[in-house]
Enzyme design. Sequence first.
Site, short mmCIF file in Angstrom:
data_model
loop_
_atom_site.label_atom_id
_atom_site.label_comp_id
_atom_site.label_asym_id
_atom_site.label_seq_id
_atom_site.Cartn_x
_atom_site.Cartn_y
_atom_site.Cartn_z
N GLY A 258 -9.52 -8.33 11.32
CA GLY A 258 -9.02 -7.08 11.86
C GLY A 258 -8.27 -6.30 10.80
O GLY A 258 -8.43 -5.09 10.67
N GLU A 261 -2.90 -8.34 5.12
CA GLU A 261 -1.57 -7.89 4.73
C GLU A 261 -1.33 -7.84 3.23
O GLU A 261 -0.18 -7.97 2.78
CB GLU A 261 -0.52 -8.80 5.36
CG GLU A 261 -0.50 -10.25 4.85
CD GLU A 261 -1.34 -11.22 5.64
OE1 GLU A 261 -1.09 -12.44 5.56
OE2 GLU A 261 -2.26 -10.76 6.37
N GLU A 294 0.80 -6.23 10.39
CA GLU A 294 0.60 -6.34 8.93
C GLU A 294 1.85 -5.95 8.16
O GLU A 294 2.13 -6.53 7.09
CB GLU A 294 -0.58 -5.46 8.51
CG GLU A 294 -1.89 -5.76 9.22
CD GLU A 294 -2.28 -7.22 9.19
OE1 GLU A 294 -2.00 -7.90 8.18
OE2 GLU A 294 -2.87 -7.70 10.17
#
Length: 839
Positions: A258, A261, A294
Site C-alpha cells: 500500500g 515509509e 507512514e
Amino acid sequence: MQTVPHLIERFIPKHYQLSLTLDRADRHFAGIVTLSGTLPPGADTIILHSKELVVESVTLDGKAADFASSDNDELHITHRDLLPGKHIIVIAYSATITDAMHGLYSCYYEHNGVKKELLATQFESHHAREVFPCIDEPEAKATFDVTLTTEPAITVLGNMPIKTQTTENELLVTTFETTPRMSTYLLAWVTGELHRKTATTNQGVEVNVWATPAQAASSLDFALDIAVRSIEFYEEYFDTPYPLPKSDHVALPDFSSGAMENWGLVTYREIALLADTHTSIGSRQYIATVIAHELAHQWFGNLVTMKWWNNLWLNESFATLMEYIAVEALHPEWNIWLDFATNESIMALRRDSIDGVQSVQTDVNHPDEINSLFDGAIVYAKGARLLRMLQHYVGDAAFQAGLKHYFNDFAYSNTEADDLWQSIARASGKDIVALMNTWISQPGFPVVHVTQQNETVSLSQEQFFVGPHQPSSALWPIPLSSSDPAMPELLTEKSITAKRPGTSSLRFNVGDSAHFITHYDEAQLAQLISELSLGLMSPVDRVQLLDEATLLARGGIMQTVQLIDLIKAYRDETSEPVWTIIAIALAELRKFIEDDPLAEEKLRTFTAEIASTQYARLGWTQRPDETEDDTKLRSTIIAMELYGENQDAIKTAQSMFAASKLEDLDSELRPLIIGATVRYGDDNIVSELLARYGNSQSGELRQDICAGITSTRQPDKIAELLETIKNPAIIRPQDAALWFVYLIRSREGRDQSWQWIRNNWQWVVDSFGGDKSYADYPRYSAGALTTRRQLQEYSGFFTPMKDVPALSRVIAMGISEIEGRVELIERDGPAVRDALRSL
C-alpha cells in the site's frame, strides 16, 4: 529451518558512497559503491549481501581484492593483508532493471496516449542487496551519500534534498545531501516525469506530494493537507522534531504494497495517496490513515529501528496505532476509533483464534521468512490492539512521556521490545515488561467466562480457538476494564471469584480496548441485549457485542443460530460502523445455506428486511445536510438490499448505470451499481468494462470496476476475468491478488478460481515469488474454501510447498482455517437452516 548468520557480526558499516548510472532505455544500471566500516576481531573475510548483481571489481584499501559469491546472497571479499580494523571497500558492478516491484524497477503509465515510465526502488525487507552490495540488515545502520546519473529533463528524488544537480555528457547528475544514520531498507529514490504540490509545516519542514502527469494537480491537495498536519501533530505528540529537512510523498503507478515509509521519501500506490472531488469518504479516510501510518514510521521505525525482523511489530504495530490517534486528532468528526473496532479488531480476533497463528513477536531465521511476517492481522492489527491496551492501562500522558524517553534514548539506533517497555514503565511507574512480554510472545488470545450467582461473580480465562487445536494452558495478564469498579484491574489467574452486590448489568473490556473477548452467562447476555434495544450502549460497545457473539459462535461456545435473534435487536441501528458488523454477522450465515434454496431465500429476505428502515430513510441520493456517517451508511444498506434481491434496489441500480458515465456515478455507490447491473442484467458489459478498466488512470475507478464485474454469475465471464489476471496490459501485477480474492470469495466464482490458481501456480511463483504478495494466494484461497473436498484439495496441493520459507506458516494456517470452517458448517448448519426456513 536454516538459520542465516547476521552479517553485522562480521563487518560493521559506517558510510556508503553510492554512485549509480540508470539506463532506463536499456533496462540496465551500473554502480560503484564505496563502503567504509570496521572488521571486528576474529574475522578474516568481509561478507556483504549481493543478489543478482554482476560484480566486476573489488578493491580493499586501494588494493585489488579477491571476491566470490556464496549462498544466502553473500559476497565474500578476501585479501592477504586483511586484518581486523577499519577498511574501505570499492565495488564496481552492474545489474538489470526489472518489473518485479522490488529492488530497482519500472512503473508504467500512459499520458496523452503516450506510454511512459518511472524508475523506483522498494528495499523492504531485504531487497537493497539487489541494487548495491551492502549489509542488508536493519541493525547495520550507516550514513549514505547517493549520486544518480539519469536521462535529462526529469525529476530525481531521494531521501534527502538535492545537494548539486548538473548536466554532463547530456546526462543529468544528481547528488543528494548525506543521510542520517539509517538502515538499508529505508534508502530510496524515484526518477521520471512528475509534478507536485508543496507546503511547509509550522516548524519549516518542506512537504511535497508528487504524481505522474497522468494525474490531475487537484488530486494532490488532500494528501498534502494530511501530510503537513500529521507531521505537526506527531512533533507535538512525541515531543520530538521531525528528523529530516523535507518529506516527499510519491504516488507510483506500480507498487506492490500500500505504501512504504522510506525516510523522507514515502512511496504509495496511487489509490493510497490521490483524491479528487469524486473520491469517496471511505477512500479519503483510507488515504488519511495510510499517510499518518507512514509518517509515524519516520519516528517509529526510521529514527528508532528494530534490531532484527523478529521485532517487525515494533514498527508496524505502533504505526497502525498512531494512524488512528493522528487521524482522530485531524478529523474528529470521522469517529475513526469506530473504524478501528470494525477493521483492526475484527481482523485481529479472527486470525488470532486459529491454532498455529504466529505471535506478534516471532523468530525469523531466514530472510525469506520475513515476507510471511507481514501478516496484517497480527503484526499490524493485533499489535496495534495490544499497544492501545497499554495506552489505556497507563493513561495517555504516561504513554506519551514514555515515547519521548524512547526517542531521546535510542535516536538513530536499534532497539528490542524491552527498550520500549522500560521507557513506558519509567514514565508510568507500572511493571510494563511483565505485562506486555506475555502478550507479544504468546500467540492467540483469551476468552473470559463470566457467571454471576447471587452476589458472587466468577471469572475464568482460557485460550479461545476456532477450529481444531491442541490443548492450551496459556494464561494472560488481562486488563479487565470492567463497568463495575469492584472488579479487579487485572485477571492473571486461571479463575477467580469476586463479591458484587446488586443485579445491574456487568460488562468487561468496556470501549473494546483490550485483546480478549467475553462470554457472559445467559442472564447477563439477556440484560445486555435489553440495554442494546433501549439505546443504552455506546456504538463501540454495540459493535463489540455482536462481533464477539460471531466469534463465540465460530468457536462453538455459542450456537450460530443465536445470532439471528441477536441481529434482530439491531434493526433500529443508525450508526454506520455498527451496520458494518451487522452486515458481517449476516454474511456469517451465508456459508450455511448454499445448498438449501429455501433457507437462502429466507436469509436474503431477512437481510433486506433488517435494512429496510434505513433504506427508506436514506434512499439513493445524498441530501445536502446529511452527515458523512449517513453518506457511508447508504452503501452498506443498499448492498444489503441488493443481496436481499429487493427489486426496487436492483432496478434503481440498473437505471443509474444506464443513465450516467462511470465517472459521474456516485463514488460511494459505484461498485454496487456496476455489480447489480452485471449480476442481474447484462453480462455482455463485462468485456466492455474490463477494457475500460485497462485504459483508466484512476485507481479508485479501476477498483470499483473490479469490485463490480467480479459479481458476474456467468462461468464464461468468470473464466475470462481469471485469465485476464495474467495480462499485465490490462491488470497491473500489483492488483492481481485483488481480482483473485474477489473472484474466489464469490459463490459463483469459487470453484473456477480455486481450479485456476492450481492450474496457474507456476505463474504465481514466477510473478510474485520474491514479493510480499506471494503468500496472499494460499491465504486468500483458505479464506474462501468451505467443503471437505476443498480441504483435501488444499492440503494436497499446498502441503508439498511447506518447506518454502515464505509459505510454510500461511499454508499450515490455511489448513487449520478451512478445517475450522468445515466443522462449523457441519455442527451448526442444520439449526441455522431450520431457523431461517421458519422465519
